[in-house]
Design an enzyme around this catalytic site. Structure first.
Site, mmCIF file in Angstrom:
data_model
loop_
_atom_site.group_PDB
_atom_site.id
_atom_site.type_symbol
_atom_site.label_atom_id
_atom_site.label_comp_id
_atom_site.label_asym_id
_atom_site.label_seq_id
_atom_site.Cartn_x
_atom_site.Cartn_y
_atom_site.Cartn_z
ATOM 1 N N VAL A 81 -5.856 -4.271 -1.213
ATOM 2 C CA VAL A 81 -4.880 -4.746 -1.809
ATOM 3 C C VAL A 81 -4.835 -6.211 -1.756
ATOM 4 C CG1 VAL A 81 -2.291 -4.263 -1.740
ATOM 5 C CG2 VAL A 81 -3.718 -2.399 -1.125
ATOM 6 N N GLU A 107 8.075 -1.510 -1.100
ATOM 7 C CA GLU A 107 8.066 -0.732 -2.392
ATOM 8 C C GLU A 107 6.417 -0.292 -2.597
ATOM 9 O OE1 GLU A 107 10.326 -0.126 -4.863
ATOM 10 O OE2 GLU A 107 8.611 1.428 -5.016
ATOM 11 N N LYS A 118 4.237 9.089 3.695
ATOM 12 C CA LYS A 118 4.888 8.691 2.331
ATOM 13 C C LYS A 118 6.045 9.743 2.193
ATOM 14 C CE LYS A 118 0.951 6.702 0.164
ATOM 15 N NZ LYS A 118 -0.241 7.107 -0.725
ATOM 16 N N GLY A 157 -4.857 1.891 -5.901
ATOM 17 C CA GLY A 157 -5.627 0.896 -6.476
ATOM 18 C C GLY A 157 -5.353 -0.584 -6.217
#
Ligand code: NAP
Ligand code: HSE
Length: 433
Positions: free
Chosen positions: A15, A129, A205, A302
């Site tokens: 990331v 986010e 999540k 990704g």
């Protein structure tokens, strides 16, 4: 009047690498319009000798204090992963008066309320986010756009790695192991991929989504969870024959004064939109009294999609908060609510059993299910995947309590001719086949 905004970043892996490669274009395209410029001043890594594209030696450090003590750093992006030391570093950054943007679902699921408080006390903010759904904007809509609704359910595919693996298996392309390696090479998987495969990442999540959608503080470890490790090639074959596919589905549903919350491989009818969410795509379906149903779909993992979410948070801070001095998040007070027990959760089920091909086996199984109030909706018998004189029996049930299914299966296991209970998965939706 434009200004230079000092950025610190903790981590430069998948990331972090995505953020580094997107920053120059972002500075050219948008920030020059306002005269503002994002400057990546310090990047914390474990190994400062590793070559990193787009970063020079003077930016790299292995000392967190180099980031925290740098007064010109206003925003810190946390993309380290894992609970610690990430959580501790985030707190220290907030205490030092820095805004934080994090992609860390484990930290937000376990410590989100506390970190929002620390940010509030220090007159800064923490944005997250990228922690759910990769490139899909979902935290913002839940915090703002659905505010007028009473939300009643969240149904989601929120782990890109497992969706990628299940899609490959469904297409009969490659094995579980090869698909996982491919997902790792593409930068989708967690540093420890067992977190993806066992449904832990999805549970973190889902806990974050529950806190925002319903205002409930959900312990991610209390979520009824089953990973994808047991899903076999033949489960896809039978699911397809029945008109379904299999997805790792995360669901949270308000039912009266409690709610059911689970992460499980689930059969989804092929004509449903969620069944068509393939590969690294994620989907989050929200139901509420005013909106009825809204679904978000997009790349769930990704480097680039995640960098999109991270940098959107950074831009939001630059545009709307840094200039105004202080910002507080009104996260309200999170309530505790009881999670439904297996006695109360009703679903249809898919059962795959390996049995001796003998007279009376089916009758015994039907009797055990019937004794527990479980009614059979359909049955397939197949020798395609079996060894010796065994066959596979695939049963689907009408709506039944999970506790009833589990007790019935305990009885079924005691039937001599039943060799193995292959898999038990819920079937999404309430309508009968
Ligand atoms: P990653 O590729 O393993 O990168 C982690 C980075 O953090 C590496 O640069 C590593 O340094 C550094 N690091 C880890 N522990 C450290 C420590 N104790 N001290 C200093 N540096 C440390 O992980 P990732 O895939 O980028 O994921 C990062 C975060 O983003 C995780 O929270 C993940 O859940 C979240 N996320 C990931 C994705 C995705 O698609 N990958 C999507 C959304 C959210 P070295 O390079 O020196 O080893
Ligand atoms: N490992 C995670 C996934 C990254 O595969 O969905 C995105 O959060």
């Amino acid at each position: 009047m434009g200004q230079k905004i000092g950025i610190g970043m903790l981590g430069a892996g998948n990331v972090g690498g995505g953020v580094v490669s997107a920053l120059p274009t972002l500075n050219n395209r948008y920030l020059n319009l306002t005269g503002n410029e994002l400057e990546l001043l310090k990047v914390l890594v474990r190994d400062i000798n590793k070559k990193r594209i787009g970063l020079n030696d003077s930016q790299l450090t292995s000392e967190i204090d180099d980031v925290i003590s740098d007064k010109s750093i206003q925003i810190v992006i946390e993309v380290l992963g894992n609970e610690q030391p990430a959580c501790e570093y985030i707190k220290r950054c907030l205490d030092a008066g820095k805004y934080v943007v994090t992609a860390n679902k484990e930290v937000m699921a376990k410590h989100g309320a506390e970190l929002l408080d620390v940010a509030h006390k220090n007159n800064v903010a923490i944005f997250f986010e990228a922690s759910v759904g990769g490139g899909i904007p979902i935290i913002g809509p839940l915090m703002r756009d659905f505010g007028a609704n009473k939300l009643t359910s969240v149904t989601a595919i929120i782990n890109g790695t497992t969706n990628f693996i299940l899609t490959k298996m469904s297409e009969g392309d490659i094995s579980f192991e090869k698909a996982l390696i491919e997902a790792q090479n593409l930068g989708y998987a967690e540093p420890d991929p067992s977190s993806d495969v066992e449904g832990i990442d999805a549970a973190y999540k889902l806990a974050i989504l529950c806190s925002l959608a319903f205002g409930f503080d959900v312990d991610p470890y209390s979520i009824d969870r089953q990973g994808i490790g047991s899903v076999a090639e033949q489960d896809f074959k039978y699911a397809h024959d029945l008109g379904y596919t299999i997805k790792l589905l995360s669901t949270a549903r308000l039912i009266d004064e409690s709610f059911s919350v689970s992460v499980k491989p689930t059969l989804i009818h092929l004509n449903k939109s969620l069944a068509k969410v393939d590969g690294v795509l994620n989907a989050i379906q929200i139901e509420g009294d005013l909106i009825d149903q809204v679904m978000f779909v997009g790349p769930g993992a990704g480097p680039q999609p995640t960098a999109s979410a991270v940098l959107a948070d950074v831009l939001e801070l630059v545009r709307n908060h840094l200039d105004r001095g202080s910002y507080s998040v009104d996260h309200g007070s999170l309530k505790s609510m009881s999670v439904q027990s297996k006695n109360d959760v009703k679903s249809r089920y898919y059962l795959r059993l390996i049995v001796q091909d003998q007279v009376g086996v089916l009758a015994g199984i039907a009797q055990s299910l019937g004794d527990h109030g479980v009614s059979i909706a359909s049955m397939i018998q197949s020798g395609e995947f079996s060894i010796g004189d065994t066959v596979e029996l695939v049963l689907t049930t009408h709506l039944a309590y999970e506790s009833a299914i589990l007790s019935a299966i305990e009885h079924v296991k005691r039937i001599d001719a039943v060799q193995e209970v292959g898999n038990i998965f819920p079937i999404d939706g309430v309508e009968e086949i």
